[in-house]
Write an enzyme that holds these catalytic residues in place. Structure first.
Site, PDB file in Angstrom:
ATOM      1  N   LYS A 106      -2.365  -4.945  12.120  1.00  0.00           N
ATOM      2  CA  LYS A 106      -2.206  -4.976  10.588  1.00  0.00           C
ATOM      3  C   LYS A 106      -2.896  -3.812  10.145  1.00  0.00           C
ATOM      4  O   LYS A 106      -3.811  -2.971  10.462  1.00  0.00           O
ATOM      5  CB  LYS A 106      -3.006  -6.209  10.351  1.00  0.00           C
ATOM      6  CG  LYS A 106      -2.516  -6.907   8.902  1.00  0.00           C
ATOM      7  CD  LYS A 106      -1.143  -7.608   9.210  1.00  0.00           C
ATOM      8  CE  LYS A 106      -1.263  -8.463   7.989  1.00  0.00           C
ATOM      9  NZ  LYS A 106       0.002  -9.313   8.620  1.00  0.00           N
TER      10      LYS A 106
HETATM   11  N1  GLU Z   1       3.101  -9.231   7.273  1.00  0.00           N
HETATM   12  C1  GLU Z   1       4.163 -10.306   7.990  1.00  0.00           C
HETATM   13  C2  GLU Z   1       3.399 -11.110   8.921  1.00  0.00           C
HETATM   14  O1  GLU Z   1       2.207 -11.364   8.579  1.00  0.00           O
HETATM   15  C3  GLU Z   1       5.254  -9.453   8.601  1.00  0.00           C
HETATM   16  C4  GLU Z   1       4.820  -8.511   9.798  1.00  0.00           C
HETATM   17  C5  GLU Z   1       5.993  -7.774  10.254  1.00  0.00           C
HETATM   18  O2  GLU Z   1       6.964  -8.050   9.948  1.00  0.00           O
HETATM   19  O3  GLU Z   1       5.774  -6.904  11.240  1.00  0.00           O
HETATM   20  O4  GLU Z   1       3.649 -11.771   9.844  1.00  0.00           O
END
Ligand code: GLU
Length: 416
Positions: A106
């Site tokens: 993240k």
């Molecule tokens: N930010 C989204 C999540 O928390 C999507 C992550 C992604 O598609 O890589 O799952």
């Protein structure tokens, strides 16, 4: 807004519960309990008034035993390292439960994107991408949108990375515009996944969807698409909210009208044909299903006992604290945890990445059909683990996830 407990402490407590339950091997436990890599960057951005401002950002990779790492980029004033670490760990579990060949990562920047011009946001995004380009890449770590970022942000990231590489690298990010290798259905995928698991949870609880009512906290990408798609399925959405507060109509809100209103006014504030409620009040409404789709730490030991919903579907990451979880379990609330409920987004991100790598694109029907199947299978996998172990849904999801990742850790063994 209430800050609540440190999200990484929450993430570790959730992991510990599963590790204890599984009597996890000490090596896997030690490794999986912490994040593998943290990159913190402080970077300058040219502002419209001619000044230069320094911003702080992060990219954290929790675990890469099952493949390249994957996870979104958040722009929000409350972004912090513990939050990004927690979000990275949660991505690892999501990807494992859904059998996606990714580890978890993240990123985030401490910024209120609403206070920047488009030009400043582009500058910020391009410089941040450049700073983290030493650890991202189509085969190593693939960002996507999260709170405060969108397809445009991903387009700037893709372009910046591609400019450095001297060629187009669409697979470096997902959630891009369709015109540069984005996938059909990605924009609404998290909401579609929330809708699918909500219907599964209702079926399991033997509640007819046409008699159910829903309250949705948060009206960003996840909340608004969840509300829209649930309403399209004939489920009555009675309350929604955004940062300005919420609106409630026990007879049901006309969601297309609400969407038109927010598109025009940029906020729910002032919407007619509904009474106003606060975000806290929305959580405690007499509804069948509650969908927290905003930020962490919304359901805590302070309000959990007053929650009336029979089912909670976590559209957001980390909306429920461990103390609240215990209270909800005692009350018999059926909680579909974040790592199961909101993984529709990363699932279609996986489809997008595969399509980019193959230079071969699928139809929207194909995407939605595959998403549907994978959501239903994952829900069934977690539910049968819950039933065979007589545990709650969160622990069941963690049992599936931790076991899957620990198998990979074990197979690869510790180097050297
Ligand atoms: N930010 C989204 C999540 O928390 C999507 C992550 C992604 O598609 O890589 O799952």
């Amino acid at each position: 807004m209430e800050h609540g407990p440190d999200p990484f402490v929450t993430a570790q407590r959730q992991f510990d519960r599963a590790a204890d339950y599984l009597n996890l091997d000490p090596a896997a436990r030690t490794v999986l309990r912490d994040v593998q890599r943290v990159l913190e960057v402080n970077f300058p951005v040219h502002m419209d008034d001619g000044s230069i401002r320094l911003f702080k950002g992060y990219r954290v990779q929790h675990n890469m035993h099952r493949g390249p790492t994957k996870g979104g980029i958040r722009y929000h004033p409350s972004v912090s390292l513990p939050e990004v670490k927690a979000l990275a760990m949660w991505m690892t579990w999501k990807n494992a439960i859904f059998h996606l060949p990714f580890g978890g990562a993240k990123g985030g920047v401490v910024v209120d994107p609403k206070k920047l011009s488009t030009h400043e946001l582009e500058n910020l995004t391009r410089r941040f991408t450049s700073e983290i380009s030493i650890i991202i890449g189509p085969e190593s770590d693939i960002p996507a949108p999260d709170v405060g970022t969108n397809a445009q942000t991903m387009a700037w990231m893709m372009d910046t990375y591609s400019m450095h590489a001297g060629r187009s690298v669409p697979a470096v990010v997902t959630g891009k515009p369709i015109s540069i290798g984005g996938s059909q259905g990605r924009e609404e995928a998290t909401g579609r996944g929330v809708m699918i698991v909500t219907l599964e949870a209702l079926k399991h609880s033997q509640i007819d969807p046409s008699t159910a009512t829903v309250a949705v906290q948060g009206f960003g990408n996840v909340g608004s698409n969840s509300a829209r798609l649930l309403a399209e399925q004939g489920v009555k959405v009675v309350a929604v909210s955004d940062v300005s507060g919420g609106i409630y109509n026990p007879a049901g809100l006309n969601i297309p009208d609400v969407l038109r209103y927010t598109q025009e006014h940029g906020t729910l504030k002032g919407f007619r044909n509904a009474q106003s409620v606060t975000n806290d009040q929305l959580l405690e409404l007499p509804v069948t299903v509650l969908v927290p789709a905003a930020l962490e730490n919304q359901i805590t030991d302070r309000n959990a006992a007053r929650i009336q919903a029979k089912i909670i579907v976590e559209g957001a990451n980390g909306p429920t604290t461990p103390e609240a979880d215990a209270i909800l379990n005692d009350k018999g609330v059926f909680v579909v945890p974040d790592v199961l409920a909101n993984a529709g987004g990363v699932t279609v991100s996986y489809f997008e990445w595969v399509q980019d790598l193959q230079h071969f694109f699928w139809s929207e029907d194909e995407i939605n059909e595959r998403l549907h199947r994978i959501m239903r299978d994952s829900f069934a996998r977690v539910l049968s683990t819950k039933e065979s172990n007589d545990v709650d849904m969160r622990l069941a999801a963690y049992i599936v996830a931790v076991r899957t990742v620990a198998d990979a850790t074990d197979a690869r063994s510790i180097y050297p």
